[in-house]
Enzyme design. Structure first.
Site, mmCIF file in Angstrom:
data_model
loop_
_atom_site.group_PDB
_atom_site.id
_atom_site.type_symbol
_atom_site.label_atom_id
_atom_site.label_comp_id
_atom_site.label_asym_id
_atom_site.label_seq_id
_atom_site.Cartn_x
_atom_site.Cartn_y
_atom_site.Cartn_z
ATOM 1 C CD GLU A 107 -23.260 3.742 31.044
ATOM 2 O OE1 GLU A 107 -22.293 3.144 30.411
ATOM 3 O OE2 GLU A 107 -23.377 5.178 31.112
ATOM 4 C CD GLU A 159 -22.006 6.691 35.284
ATOM 5 O OE1 GLU A 159 -21.120 6.979 34.462
ATOM 6 O OE2 GLU A 159 -22.403 5.541 35.576
HETATM 7 C C1 GLA Z 1 -20.102 5.110 31.849
HETATM 8 C C2 GLA Z 1 -20.089 4.003 32.951
HETATM 9 C C3 GLA Z 1 -19.248 4.288 34.173
HETATM 10 C C4 GLA Z 1 -17.918 4.989 33.741
HETATM 11 C C5 GLA Z 1 -18.178 6.324 32.853
HETATM 12 C C6 GLA Z 1 -17.174 6.939 32.479
HETATM 13 O O1 GLA Z 1 -21.013 5.960 32.095
HETATM 14 O O2 GLA Z 1 -21.282 4.037 33.566
HETATM 15 O O3 GLA Z 1 -18.757 3.147 34.713
HETATM 16 O O4 GLA Z 1 -17.008 4.207 32.832
HETATM 17 O O5 GLA Z 1 -19.082 5.737 31.571
HETATM 18 O O6 GLA Z 1 -17.323 7.967 31.322
#
Ligand code: GLA
Ligand code: ZN
Length: 688
Positions: free
Chosen positions: A159, A315
């Site tokens: 991210e 994710e």
């Molecule tokens: C983000 C991060 C993860 C985690 C999630 C929790 O997407 O990439 O490492 O922290 O949030 O929702």
């Protein structure tokens, strides 16, 4: 029209990926847990993990001292268990020793202060030291694992986001500006700096926008955002170089954050092999899931549109997040439904954050497949298993394409400029919501859509919808004109064609370079207070056949016809009787101009007539009940139709007379599919 399937995203992987973030480095003191993970993954039907995302300190506990033994073991254990690996580079967080020894790696906040060590995503993208440390660790990882048969691709960093205002970034920004403008004169003109006496006489005077410094030069703000994207993409390239050097064939992705405002994701297109994103909607905020489902659908489409091929849902949560105001559980059925939604819109994976809930630190209560109880006998685990089984059943769908006749424009640079402007409504211009409202009208009809930025080619589409195209960059108006002349239908709205690529206002009448195409001149824009409404009604005998009465809110443009004809008229205010929406025939095509923010009743009626007129392809040639969405993916001679009920109540969907074979979920019966609350159905039909 039948489409060929895409080659698999990962050369040796057939079918869907199902898995997620796996952090064995947090559990090295618990060998039994690590062993048990493999059994549980098999039970959960996991076939992929993202490994080592934040593992830097476990890989390099001291500068230049590398400890790969635990990762070697994890890679072997996973590979033996048949779980493939997306290997991460660890740049999203760094060891404390590095910050202590090289403070330049720490980010400087917009207030000019250097951050302390801590958190994550807290590094400078420019720092030569950070870049060198990243290069070294990435190269070591590549040399060790890039040819391992269990490793199918790279998950670089995590991210990417944020910005750094340190002296190194300031200098890099100035260099970037010099390359862009060549001369200070050109920069001063583009930034309109004589305003408030802000003319720069030396490059060194330029500073990034900061609250206690310069924030009033829109051109500066815009260029800074562009620079931040540039520098982040450059950092991503830098991360990838050693990976590609060792094994150019191993595909690379990084996980995006939906419509995160800080980065123009389109600029990653030439860099990444695969697009992936992290989806965390707040489900269950309303009686039905529809509001979040529409937004999520749009973001899935956006991610698919960037490379025009299947993407990864990198994710999502198997149950709850722990960072939203309320950690509401997904109701029974919803996990399958929303996982399938990603697949329907072109995802070739369903992945989660995270495998196992950690024991400590700030994500210990974030949803995970394995809860603190440590076994598989939980509702969430069974939900995950069910999705794994579903993906196995749907294996033939992987690689199938989404073919869209319609595109909606969502443009980051447009949004930056529009939201930075003072006026006409500082309490909210609602760009993203406006795009979603336009998208929603077509989503309800089951029209597959691409979501593109304004720089993408338009040929191949029948309909292009460009809500609030405030910024029109060079070439855009020309492309739109060619698209319409060749027979395309374009929908434009109020507050379009206002500024150029430097955020300088177009002189000579709005919508600037789109004026001739729209066949209207927008003289003024009236902004309303929240709660105010202006009545609007369909123009008598209008060619689109609109017949309703509507309401405008927030923004009403006062426009004059210059070749267009009205399809709706204002019924109130000093502009009563003036056009509120128009149509203009140009060449073989049509341009609609919607001059006011009209209600959903207008949007639904307007878009359903436009969709009929241009014969937009729908997933199903039938009306969809409220809250049901339909999508279609096309494979080799077959089409897969997805029906998804985003309401808790049962719904009946009438099919369109074609021959359907059930693949997953509720089966058709006598030309109907009965979907239970949150129910889904995937049907197969021959492609025509
Ligand atoms: C983000 C991060 C993860 C985690 C999630 C929790 O997407 O990439 O490492 O922290 O949030 O929702
Ligand atoms: Zn910096």
């Amino acid at each position: 029209m039948s489409m060929a399937k895409q080659p698999p995203i990962f050369p040796n992987v057939q079918g869907f990926l199902h898995g997620g973030d796996y952090n064995p480095d947090q559990w090295l003191a618990y060998p039994d847990v690590l062993e048990r993970d493999m059994e549980l993954m098999r039970e959960a039907k996991w076939n992929v993990v993202s490994l080592g995302i934040f593992s830097w300190v476990s890989l390099e506990p001291e500068e230049g001292v590398f400890t790969f033994d635990w990762l070697d073991e994890a890679v072997e254990r996973l590979t033996n268990a048949g779980v493939r690996i997306l290997l991460a580079t660890p740049s999203g967080a760094r060891p404390a020793w590095m910050s202590a020894k090289y403070p330049e790696v720490l980010r400087v906040a917009p207030d000019g202060r250097r951050n302390l060590h801590g958190g994550r995503h807290n590094h400078c993208y420019t720092s030569p030291v950070y870049r060198e440390k990243v290069r070294i660790i990435n190269q070591k990882l590549a040399e060790r694992y890039a040819h391992h048969p269990g490793v199918i691709g790279w998950h670089v960093s995590n991210e990417y986001g944020g910005e750094c205002h340190c002296p190194l970034c300031q200098q890099a920004f100035r260099e970037w500006l010099k390359r862009k403008y060549q001369t200070l004169d050109a920069l001063n003109h583009a930034w309109w700096t004589p305003f408030w006496s802000h003319t720069y006489t030396d490059w060194s005077q330029i500073e990034s926008p900061m609250p206690h410094g310069e924030m009033s030069i829109h051109g500066l703000n815009l260029d800074w955002k562009r620079f931040v994207t540039h520098q982040t993409v450059d950092f991503c390239r830098h991360e990838m170089a050693p990976l590609k050097e060792v094994n150019p064939k191993l595909p690379v992705t990084t996980n995006f954050m939906g419509t995160y405002p800080g980065l123009n994701y389109w600029r990653f297109r030439d860099v990444l092999d695969i697009i992936s994103w992290d989806s965390y909607p707040r489900w269950h905020t309303h009686e039905t899931l529809e509001p979040e489902a529409v937004h999520t659908a749009m973001v899935h489409d956006l991610n698919r549109s960037i490379l025009k091929k299947p993407f990864l849902l990198m994710e999502s949560t198997p149950s709850v997040t722990n960072w939203q105001a309320v950690s509401k559980q997904k109701r029974p059925g919803v996990h399958t439904l929303v996982s399938l939604q990603a697949v329907a819109h072109g995802a070739d994976s369903v992945q989660y954050f995270q495998w196992r809930k950690s024991r400590g630190s700030c994500e210990k209560f974030h949803g995970a497949v394995v809860d603190h109880v440590g076994h598989a006998n939980t509702r969430v685990f069974r939900d995950v298993q069910a999705v794994g089984e579903m993906l196995e059943r749907l294996a033939p769908v992987a690689g199938a394409e989404v073919q869209a006749d319609a595109a909606v424009i969502f443009d980051w640079e447009n949004r930056w400029a529009l939201e930075d402007a003072k006026g006409p409504r500082n309490v909210g211009l609602h760009y993203e919501e406006t795009v979603v409202r336009h998208y929603a009208a077509l989503w309800r009809m089951g029209v597959p859509m691409d979501v593109i930025d304004e720089e993408q080619p338009l040929d191949g589409y029948k309909l292009v919808v460009a809500p609030m195209l405030y910024m029109v960059r060079p070439g855009v108006a020309e492309r739109m004109k060619a698209f319409v002349e060749a027979g395309g239908t374009l929908v434009l709205t109020y507050w379009s064609g206002i500024v150029d690529e430097n955020d300088l206002v177009f002189l000579g009448g709005f919508p600037g370079p789109l004026r001739e195409l729209a066949g209207v001149w927008a003289e003024e824009i009236d902004a309303l207070y929240d709660g105010e409404r202006v009545p609007v009604s369909a123009a008598q005998g209008n060619p689109l056949g609109l017949a309703g009465r509507y309401e405008a809110r927030e923004l009403c443009e006062v426009i004059h016809l210059e070749g267009a004809e009205p399809i709706a008229l204002y019924d109130g205010e000093y502009y009563a009787g003036m056009p509120a929406a128009t149509v203009h025939r140009v060449g073989n095509g049509t341009v609609y101009y919607v001059a006011a923010r009209l209600d959903q009743g207008f949007m639904n009626e307007f878009f359903s007539r436009v969709a009929d007129q241009v014969q937009l392809r729908r997933a199903l040639d039938a009306e969809l009940p409220d809250g049901v969405s339909a999508m279609v993916r096309s494979g080799d001679g077959v089409e897969y139709v997805f029906l998804m009920n985003f309401t808790p109540a049962p719904r009946e969907v009438k099919l369109d007379g074609k021959t359907y074979t059930p693949l997953f979920g509720e089966a058709p019966n006598a030309g109907m599919v009965r979907l239970s609350g949150y129910g889904v159905s995937v049907l197969e039909r021959p492609a025509l």
